[in-house]
Design a protein around this motif. Structure first.
Motif: not given
Length: 112
Positions: A83-86, A88-91, A111-112
């Motif tokens: 799971v990427l956010k901005e 980067r790997v978030a989860k 969740s993002l």
């Protein structure tokens, strides 16, 4: 095809998620481009509403990307969800089963 479980998961994702959610998904597998094209044409060519599929599939035949990002599980063809956010790997969810993949992806997107 090298992974029937992944093929099942891609069909389930395509059927369970909206076009907007599918556009946020990217599948990377070890199949050849030709194998992926045949799979898409046979299994994902049109959704029930007549729209085209938006699930993107990339090839990593030599598993270079999968090794670099530790996407390989204990079994060679385990499914790993990043799971990427901005950018980067978030989860990370490892060893995801095909039956629960749509739920895992929906929850990750929410969740993002």
């Amino acid at each position: 095809p090298k992974s029937l479980e992944l093929r099942t998961a891609m069909r389930r994702l395509s059927g369970a998620l909206t076009g907007d959610a599918l556009r946020k998904c990217l599948v990377i597998n070890t199949d050849t481009p030709g194998e992926n094209r045949r799979f898409v044409k046979k299994n994902l060519s049109k959704k029930e509403d007549g729209s085209s599929p938006t699930l993107r599939i990339l090839c990593d035949e030599n598993m270079e990307w999968m090794r670099e990002y530790t996407a390989l599980g204990e079994k060679r063809f385990s499914m790993t969800v990043f799971v990427l956010k901005e950018g980067r790997v978030a989860k990370i969810a490892r060893e995801v089963e095909a039956e629960v993949l749509p739920m895992v992806v929906k929850n990750a997107i929410q969740s993002l």
